[in-house]
Write a protein that holds these residues in place. Structure first.
Motif, PDB file in Angstrom:
ATOM      1  N   LYS A  80      -2.678  -8.806  -5.213  1.00 14.37           N
ATOM      2  CA  LYS A  80      -2.862  -9.253  -3.829  1.00 14.37           C
ATOM      3  C   LYS A  80      -1.531  -9.635  -3.174  1.00 14.37           C
ATOM      4  O   LYS A  80      -1.445 -10.602  -2.427  1.00 14.37           O
ATOM      5  CB  LYS A  80      -3.844 -10.421  -3.769  1.00 14.37           C
ATOM      6  CG  LYS A  80      -5.240 -10.046  -4.267  1.00 14.37           C
ATOM      7  CD  LYS A  80      -6.224 -11.215  -4.149  1.00 14.37           C
ATOM      8  CE  LYS A  80      -7.608 -10.778  -4.605  1.00 14.37           C
ATOM      9  NZ  LYS A  80      -8.599 -11.883  -4.530  1.00 14.37           N
ATOM     10  N   LEU A  81      -0.498  -8.837  -3.482  1.00 19.58           N
ATOM     11  CA  LEU A  81       0.805  -9.039  -2.873  1.00 19.58           C
ATOM     12  C   LEU A  81       0.967  -8.223  -1.593  1.00 19.58           C
ATOM     13  O   LEU A  81       2.000  -8.312  -0.932  1.00 19.58           O
ATOM     14  CB  LEU A  81       1.906  -8.658  -3.867  1.00 19.58           C
ATOM     15  CG  LEU A  81       1.956  -9.486  -5.161  1.00 19.58           C
ATOM     16  CD1 LEU A  81       3.002  -8.932  -6.118  1.00 19.58           C
ATOM     17  CD2 LEU A  81       2.236 -10.951  -4.853  1.00 19.58           C
ATOM     18  N   VAL A  82      -0.055  -7.431  -1.278  1.00 17.63           N
ATOM     19  CA  VAL A  82      -0.022  -6.617  -0.064  1.00 17.63           C
ATOM     20  C   VAL A  82      -1.403  -6.655   0.571  1.00 17.63           C
ATOM     21  O   VAL A  82      -2.420  -6.646  -0.125  1.00 17.63           O
ATOM     22  CB  VAL A  82       0.388  -5.157  -0.383  1.00 17.63           C
ATOM     23  CG1 VAL A  82      -0.569  -4.526  -1.375  1.00 17.63           C
ATOM     24  CG2 VAL A  82       0.465  -4.319   0.884  1.00 17.63           C
ATOM     25  N   ASP A  83      -1.438  -6.743   1.894  1.00 16.79           N
ATOM     26  CA  ASP A  83      -2.696  -6.748   2.625  1.00 16.79           C
ATOM     27  C   ASP A  83      -2.887  -5.381   3.270  1.00 16.79           C
ATOM     28  O   ASP A  83      -2.155  -5.003   4.178  1.00 16.79           O
ATOM     29  CB  ASP A  83      -2.669  -7.843   3.696  1.00 16.79           C
ATOM     30  CG  ASP A  83      -3.992  -7.945   4.452  1.00 16.79           C
ATOM     31  OD1 ASP A  83      -4.927  -7.199   4.101  1.00 16.79           O
ATOM     32  OD2 ASP A  83      -4.081  -8.769   5.375  1.00 16.79           O
ATOM     33  N   CYS A  84      -3.867  -4.641   2.772  1.00 12.45           N
ATOM     34  CA  CYS A  84      -4.119  -3.290   3.281  1.00 12.45           C
ATOM     35  C   CYS A  84      -5.276  -3.270   4.274  1.00 12.45           C
ATOM     36  O   CYS A  84      -5.813  -2.201   4.583  1.00 12.45           O
ATOM     37  CB  CYS A  84      -4.401  -2.337   2.119  1.00 12.45           C
ATOM     38  SG  CYS A  84      -3.022  -2.196   0.960  1.00 12.45           S
ATOM     39  N   VAL A  92       5.355   1.575   3.845  1.00  9.93           N
ATOM     40  CA  VAL A  92       5.543   0.606   2.761  1.00  9.93           C
ATOM     41  C   VAL A  92       6.246  -0.651   3.275  1.00  9.93           C
ATOM     42  O   VAL A  92       5.766  -1.772   3.066  1.00  9.93           O
ATOM     43  CB  VAL A  92       6.330   1.244   1.598  1.00  9.93           C
ATOM     44  CG1 VAL A  92       6.567   0.219   0.493  1.00  9.93           C
ATOM     45  CG2 VAL A  92       5.569   2.449   1.040  1.00  9.93           C
ATOM     46  N   GLU A  93       7.384  -0.478   3.949  1.00  6.86           N
ATOM     47  CA  GLU A  93       8.087  -1.649   4.458  1.00  6.86           C
ATOM     48  C   GLU A  93       7.271  -2.348   5.540  1.00  6.86           C
ATOM     49  O   GLU A  93       7.296  -3.584   5.652  1.00  6.86           O
ATOM     50  CB  GLU A  93       9.449  -1.254   5.025  1.00  6.86           C
ATOM     51  CG  GLU A  93      10.276  -2.466   5.470  1.00  6.86           C
ATOM     52  CD  GLU A  93      11.671  -2.102   5.964  1.00  6.86           C
ATOM     53  OE1 GLU A  93      12.458  -3.028   6.240  1.00  6.86           O
ATOM     54  OE2 GLU A  93      11.973  -0.894   6.070  1.00  6.86           O
ATOM     55  N   LEU A 111      12.810  -7.211   2.256  1.00  5.16           N
ATOM     56  CA  LEU A 111      13.307  -7.551   0.917  1.00  5.16           C
ATOM     57  C   LEU A 111      12.429  -6.948  -0.172  1.00  5.16           C
ATOM     58  O   LEU A 111      12.933  -6.390  -1.159  1.00  5.16           O
ATOM     59  CB  LEU A 111      13.393  -9.075   0.761  1.00  5.16           C
ATOM     60  CG  LEU A 111      14.451  -9.771   1.627  1.00  5.16           C
ATOM     61  CD1 LEU A 111      14.438 -11.274   1.386  1.00  5.16           C
ATOM     62  CD2 LEU A 111      15.851  -9.205   1.341  1.00  5.16           C
ATOM     63  N   ASN A 112      11.124  -7.073  -0.032  1.00  5.94           N
ATOM     64  CA  ASN A 112      10.219  -6.471  -1.011  1.00  5.94           C
ATOM     65  C   ASN A 112      10.390  -4.956  -1.049  1.00  5.94           C
ATOM     66  O   ASN A 112      10.358  -4.338  -2.117  1.00  5.94           O
ATOM     67  CB  ASN A 112       8.763  -6.818  -0.678  1.00  5.94           C
ATOM     68  CG  ASN A 112       8.380  -8.191  -1.172  1.00  5.94           C
ATOM     69  OD1 ASN A 112       8.755  -8.602  -2.267  1.00  5.94           O
ATOM     70  ND2 ASN A 112       7.639  -8.924  -0.368  1.00  5.94           N
ATOM     71  N   VAL A 147       3.474   0.823  -9.337  1.00  2.00           N
ATOM     72  CA  VAL A 147       3.912  -0.270  -8.453  1.00  2.00           C
ATOM     73  C   VAL A 147       2.853  -0.552  -7.390  1.00  2.00           C
ATOM     74  O   VAL A 147       2.511  -1.709  -7.111  1.00  2.00           O
ATOM     75  CB  VAL A 147       5.253   0.085  -7.783  1.00  2.00           C
ATOM     76  CG1 VAL A 147       5.627  -0.962  -6.730  1.00  2.00           C
ATOM     77  CG2 VAL A 147       6.358   0.192  -8.831  1.00  2.00           C
ATOM     78  N   GLY A 148       2.316   0.512  -6.789  1.00  2.00           N
ATOM     79  CA  GLY A 148       1.321   0.346  -5.738  1.00  2.00           C
ATOM     80  C   GLY A 148       0.079  -0.385  -6.219  1.00  2.00           C
ATOM     81  O   GLY A 148      -0.422  -1.298  -5.552  1.00  2.00           O
TER      82      GLY A 148
END
Length: 398
Positions: free
Chosen positions: A209-213, A84-85, A91-92, A201-202
């Motif tokens: 689009k706050l995370v690039d998988c 996750v981190e 910070l997120n 949350v996930g």
């Protein structure tokens, strides 16, 4: 049987500073409270049936009832914190960690308003992180330490989705068994509550689009559009396939007639250029082969070759695309993006990981955009994984 995730093969873009800081904080709190755990639990744990106590929504997550309780949670925190981190930064990650803890404690006190009791520990948060890992990186693997019957010890690899499914199934079974024998479900229900909050949350992060998988999230995996599919190789691939599927019989007949006409006509570099401009890559490649047969001294420009290679790739003609890419690279070895695109075909389509790695090693990664760097890393990791899995590559000339 004891199972602990200890590492992962998921791409790590951020150092696990927050994960380590949280482990240190939990260990420090335990060291300060171990002399009188009963008093610490009573003072800082989450009390049910006492209304809402916001301070306890934070403090209860850092209290553990013993060394084994602490050790288990911290090892799980390390395993899922890495994922996750590693994707969203410190910070997120800290915001998500504390947010899951606060939300679960609030929900817990809202549900158990008339059931006295105290809960404590980071287990619900860690189940939340496990849910997020399941959504963001289901097919990445965890290296899992096992201890079976206190005798058999070792490490094996297990996908995130398999590990998460196993843990949640075990919690579900324990809840059912406890209910059947008349006992309250206890901590396992709180674990699943944390998992549910983590899932929300996930999906929010994924949809916003706050995370690039890197195209490996659970929704993409379910849809069958992961980077191992040809769609990954070109943004226009899906549209090209749709146009092909919707083509009428009349259009197909006209295409056949055009090819027959080209076969009867004299090969022409001008016709080759025209077909390229009209995005008729397969016909353009056929024309190029005919030109080379009649005029072996003639060669297309570098711009025409790279355009042809990409057009053939979009049209899913990977065999001829590889030839066009190799011709282009022979003329312009400094254009490393072409090497990346060819390496992706080698590793994701033709299962030639060694050939892909040779190209990837020649790439000037410093000249790539962030997205291209991620593509390079994904292709490298996939090729290395194929080699470690024993993929036997036949060395042939394309």
């Amino acid at each position: 049987m004891i199972l602990f995730p200890i590492s992962t093969d998921a791409p790590i873009y951020h150092r696990p500073i927050g994960t380590i800081a949280l482990i240190v904080a939990n260990v420090a709190v335990f060291a300060l409270t171990v002399s009188d755990l009963h008093e610490a639990v009573d003072q800082y744990g989450l009390h049910h049936g006492a209304g809402f106590t916001p301070v306890e929504w934070v403090t209860s997550n850092f209290i553990h009832g013993g060394f084994i309780h602490l050790l288990g949670n911290m090892v799980f925190l390390w395993g899922f914190g890495l994922i996750v981190e590693g994707k969203i930064g410190t910070l997120n990650f800290l915001g998500i960690y504390l947010g899951i803890g606060v939300a679960e404690c609030l929900l817990e006190q809202a549900i158990f308003t008339h059931s006295p009791g105290i809960s404590f520990g980071a287990s619900a948060i860690i189940f939340g992180l496990m849910s997020i890992s399941l959504i963001w990186a289901p097919q990445n693997e965890l290296s899992v330490f096992y201890w079976l019957f206190f005798r058999f010890v070792g490490v094996f690899d297990l996908s995130v989705v398999a590990f998460a499914a196993l843990k949640m199934l075990m919690s579900g079974l324990i809840i059912i068994i406890f209910l059947m024998i008349g006992f309250p479900p206890g901590g396992e229900l709180l674990h699943l509550m944390g998992a549910g909050i983590g899932a929300v949350v996930g999906f929010v992060y994924l949809k916003a689009k706050l995370v690039d998988c890197e195209g490996w999230d659970i929704l993409t995996v379910i849809s069958g559009k992961t980077p191992t599919s040809e769609k990954y190789l070109s943004q226009s691939y899906q549209e090209a396939m749709r146009r092909r599927a919707n083509a009428s019989k009349a259009k197909r007949k006209r295409s056949v007639d055009l090819n027959k006409k080209l076969d009867r006509s004299k090969p022409s570099p001008a016709r080759f250029a025209q077909l390229l401009d009209e995005n008729k890559s397969n016909a353009a490649y056929a024309e190029l082969e005919r030109i080379r047969h009649h005029k072996p001294e003639w060669t297309p420009t570098q711009e025409q070759l790279i355009s042809l290679a990409r057009g053939l790739r979009t049209a899913s003609n990977m065999r001829d695309a590889v030839k066009a890419y190799l011709d282009f690279i022979e003329l312009n070895s400094e254009f490393t993006l072409a090497k990346l695109e060819l390496a992706e075909i080698f590793v994701f389509v033709q299962e030639r990981p060694s050939a892909a790695l040779r190209l990837l090693e020649q790439c000037d990664v410093g000249s790539f955009s962030d997205k291209q760097k991620k593509r390079h890393q994904q292709a490298t990791l996939h090729a290395q994984s194929m080699i470690s899995d024993g993929i036997i590559e036949i060395d042939f000339q394309s």
